[in-house]
Design an enzyme around this catalytic site. Sequence first.
Site, PDB file in Angstrom:
ATOM      1  N   LYS A 142     -34.425  10.635  56.403  1.00  0.00           N
ATOM      2  CA  LYS A 142     -33.094  10.199  56.816  1.00  0.00           C
ATOM      3  C   LYS A 142     -32.212  11.434  56.964  1.00  0.00           C
ATOM      4  O   LYS A 142     -31.807  12.043  55.979  1.00  0.00           O
ATOM      5  CB  LYS A 142     -32.455   9.261  55.794  1.00  0.00           C
ATOM      6  CG  LYS A 142     -31.203   8.615  56.378  1.00  0.00           C
ATOM      7  CD  LYS A 142     -30.250   8.073  55.349  1.00  0.00           C
ATOM      8  CE  LYS A 142     -29.140   8.996  54.995  1.00  0.00           C
ATOM      9  NZ  LYS A 142     -28.273   9.415  56.106  1.00  0.00           N
TER      10      LYS A 142
ATOM     11  N   CYS B 289     -24.634  25.679  50.627  1.00  0.00           N
ATOM     12  CA  CYS B 289     -24.706  25.332  49.205  1.00  0.00           C
ATOM     13  C   CYS B 289     -24.603  26.577  48.334  1.00  0.00           C
ATOM     14  O   CYS B 289     -24.043  26.547  47.249  1.00  0.00           O
ATOM     15  CB  CYS B 289     -26.014  24.601  48.918  1.00  0.00           C
ATOM     16  SG  CYS B 289     -27.465  25.538  49.402  1.00  0.00           S
TER      17      CYS B 289
ATOM     18  N   GLU C 192     -16.724  22.178  44.154  1.00  0.00           N
ATOM     19  CA  GLU C 192     -17.280  22.704  45.403  1.00  0.00           C
ATOM     20  C   GLU C 192     -16.375  22.285  46.567  1.00  0.00           C
ATOM     21  O   GLU C 192     -16.165  21.094  46.791  1.00  0.00           O
ATOM     22  CB  GLU C 192     -18.689  22.135  45.606  1.00  0.00           C
ATOM     23  CG  GLU C 192     -19.389  22.715  46.815  1.00  0.00           C
ATOM     24  CD  GLU C 192     -20.784  22.105  47.034  1.00  0.00           C
ATOM     25  OE1 GLU C 192     -20.923  20.874  46.943  1.00  0.00           O
ATOM     26  OE2 GLU C 192     -21.724  22.883  47.305  1.00  0.00           O
TER      27      GLU C 192
HETATM   28  P1  NAD Z   1     -24.031  14.134  50.754  1.00  0.00           P
HETATM   29  O1  NAD Z   1     -24.522  14.108  49.358  1.00  0.00           O
HETATM   30  O2  NAD Z   1     -22.776  13.426  51.065  1.00  0.00           O
HETATM   31  O3  NAD Z   1     -25.129  13.506  51.747  1.00  0.00           O
HETATM   32  C1  NAD Z   1     -26.440  14.016  51.815  1.00  0.00           C
HETATM   33  C2  NAD Z   1     -27.360  12.945  52.383  1.00  0.00           C
HETATM   34  O4  NAD Z   1     -27.423  11.857  51.465  1.00  0.00           O
HETATM   35  C3  NAD Z   1     -26.881  12.356  53.710  1.00  0.00           C
HETATM   36  O5  NAD Z   1     -27.993  12.113  54.528  1.00  0.00           O
HETATM   37  C4  NAD Z   1     -26.242  11.046  53.271  1.00  0.00           C
HETATM   38  O6  NAD Z   1     -26.219  10.054  54.280  1.00  0.00           O
HETATM   39  C5  NAD Z   1     -27.153  10.645  52.133  1.00  0.00           C
HETATM   40  N1  NAD Z   1     -26.557   9.705  51.170  1.00  0.00           N
HETATM   41  C6  NAD Z   1     -25.252   9.481  50.916  1.00  0.00           C
HETATM   42  N2  NAD Z   1     -25.121   8.513  49.964  1.00  0.00           N
HETATM   43  C7  NAD Z   1     -26.369   8.133  49.612  1.00  0.00           C
HETATM   44  C8  NAD Z   1     -26.901   7.201  48.676  1.00  0.00           C
HETATM   45  N3  NAD Z   1     -26.105   6.449  47.914  1.00  0.00           N
HETATM   46  N4  NAD Z   1     -28.239   7.083  48.562  1.00  0.00           N
HETATM   47  C9  NAD Z   1     -29.064   7.857  49.311  1.00  0.00           C
HETATM   48  N5  NAD Z   1     -28.621   8.745  50.230  1.00  0.00           N
HETATM   49  C10 NAD Z   1     -27.292   8.896  50.370  1.00  0.00           C
HETATM   50  O7  NAD Z   1     -23.979  15.665  51.168  1.00  0.00           O
HETATM   51  P2  NAD Z   1     -23.459  16.305  52.521  1.00  0.00           P
HETATM   52  O8  NAD Z   1     -21.977  16.171  52.527  1.00  0.00           O
HETATM   53  O9  NAD Z   1     -24.248  15.765  53.663  1.00  0.00           O
HETATM   54  O10 NAD Z   1     -23.890  17.844  52.334  1.00  0.00           O
HETATM   55  C11 NAD Z   1     -23.173  18.734  51.590  1.00  0.00           C
HETATM   56  C12 NAD Z   1     -23.733  18.868  50.188  1.00  0.00           C
HETATM   57  O11 NAD Z   1     -25.110  19.262  50.249  1.00  0.00           O
HETATM   58  C13 NAD Z   1     -23.048  19.965  49.411  1.00  0.00           C
HETATM   59  O12 NAD Z   1     -22.772  19.510  48.108  1.00  0.00           O
HETATM   60  C14 NAD Z   1     -24.070  21.097  49.394  1.00  0.00           C
HETATM   61  O13 NAD Z   1     -23.934  21.990  48.326  1.00  0.00           O
HETATM   62  C15 NAD Z   1     -25.341  20.331  49.342  1.00  0.00           C
HETATM   63  N6  NAD Z   1     -26.478  21.163  49.798  1.00  0.00           N
HETATM   64  C16 NAD Z   1     -27.344  21.664  48.859  1.00  0.00           C
HETATM   65  C17 NAD Z   1     -28.408  22.507  49.246  1.00  0.00           C
HETATM   66  C18 NAD Z   1     -29.365  23.083  48.235  1.00  0.00           C
HETATM   67  O14 NAD Z   1     -30.414  23.579  48.642  1.00  0.00           O
HETATM   68  N7  NAD Z   1     -29.068  23.043  46.950  1.00  0.00           N
HETATM   69  C19 NAD Z   1     -28.581  22.806  50.603  1.00  0.00           C
HETATM   70  C20 NAD Z   1     -27.682  22.278  51.529  1.00  0.00           C
HETATM   71  C21 NAD Z   1     -26.634  21.452  51.110  1.00  0.00           C
END
Ligand code: NAD
Length: 494
Positions: A192, A301, A398
Amino acid sequence: MAIHKGMMAKAEEFVRREHKMLIDGHWVTAASSDRIDVVNPANGKVFTSLSSGDKGDVDRAVDAATKALKSDKWGKITPIERSKLLWKVADIIDKNADELAEIESLDNGKPYKFARMNDVSAVAESFRYYAGWCTKICGKTMKLSRPGPHHAYTIAEPVGVVGLIIPWNFPLMMAGWKFAPALAAGCTCIMKPSEETSLSVLRLAELMIEAGLPKGVINIVTGYGATVGKAMTEHKGIKKIAFTGSTRVGKEIVNSALGNLKKVSLELGGKSPVIIMPDAKMETAVPGAAMGIFFNSGQVCAAGSRLYVHKKVYEQVVEGICKMATQLKVGPGYKEDTILGPLVSATQHKRVSDYVRSGIAEGAVIATGGGHIGDEGYFYQPTVITNINENMKIVKEEIFGPVLAVNIFDDIDEALRMANDSDYGLTAKVWTDNLSTAHYLVNNLDVGSVSVNGGGPPDNNMPFGGYKQSGWGQELGEEGLRLFLNQKSVEMTL
Ligand code: NAD
């Protein structure tokens, strides 16, 4: 009307299509007829839409992936055949690299040149790296301590059907980091992508099918986290979730996964500290710290969002970073001179603006930036904030934007105390010319990765993952492969 001047016809043709979902080797419409608008972050205009999947679509994808898992064309092929398929995927990505980079740049907002140079190359390299692992997966034989003739050994087996959930900041790269090890291990996948940026992943999936991946081995269900993501994490047929995203959603996923106690790995948020010692080479430390936060408009991130500078060089560093911030060209991703693109969405723009306002309300001072740019789109100025204290929201939470909070320190232990005073523990960066200082900091920083005097993007061969609330498990390297393998212990009495 053209999406933008000079856009490659092939990329434009792709983005304008009616986008479907990939289930069991077929491009299908979602069970519901709902669509999700796709917005160009550079001008705020809708240019296409996605299928909005739901639980029924996830069920269909899980059925397909379950069938494919033990199929003759996937479950029963040899490791070298799996390896060849992954190499073919890498080659086909390279062949279509310009188009993939255009799609990524348009959808996410990032500069085309960086998408082409970093993201697309990185995804091809992930497939090549893990292609090499297919033929090296093995168990061990063991001597048992109790008497009697025995034959004891372990077998590494694919976890099964896995759910891969990724964010919007590096859609292609995150897809590669998840697909490549999962497939190398022999799993079948349901991915997804983020509802903000699904286009490049849909195109990648088309290319993977073209490269020869059998039907049902990869499935893509587009849609919202609260519907598709939640259905995946709760699904009993999915044996593991590999998630990258925010810490808040990571915690929700852990709860949803309790039903069948599926395995969960989490790559989550960060609030990474950067420490500049007085002996650091300023000509590399200053631009390094600046690009460590401003690259990808701070939507990284591992962004170095908290900067701690020794008092002897504080003025020089702040002045240098502010100067660079004002010189960075902010603009649409397709323009050649753009260094920083827009933020991904109106929501993200509001989030960043609100954080900066909260910093000002708490007494912080804007050294440069701090505002929106332009008449359209979600552009935000590279921003440096001083006069902070460690309890402010802009230091604790963050922001995920081009916003740097700078503090001053007198001695190394004060810097370490502030750097470690965080719920997050993803990465840290250290700038010093003294080897003992470097080792002291590396050994005492409470984070999963440290770079000293600069460093590039995560390497396929180096495990990457966070301490504390930045995650569970590590991706990349052998560790990334092990996330998708079970280990069976076998004992035979002879
Ligand atoms: P997010 O957590 O809002 O969403 C990430 C994914 O999860 C999306 O596909 C979203 O649709 C899905 N999602 C949302 N709610 C869900 C649920 N209840 N159940 C299952 N899936 C769900 O994050 P974002 O805003 O898309 O991305 C930014 C975040 O990602 C930041 O916090 C960043 O630090 C993190 N990130 C971490 C890394 C790493 O390697 N540690 C890398 C890239 C991004």
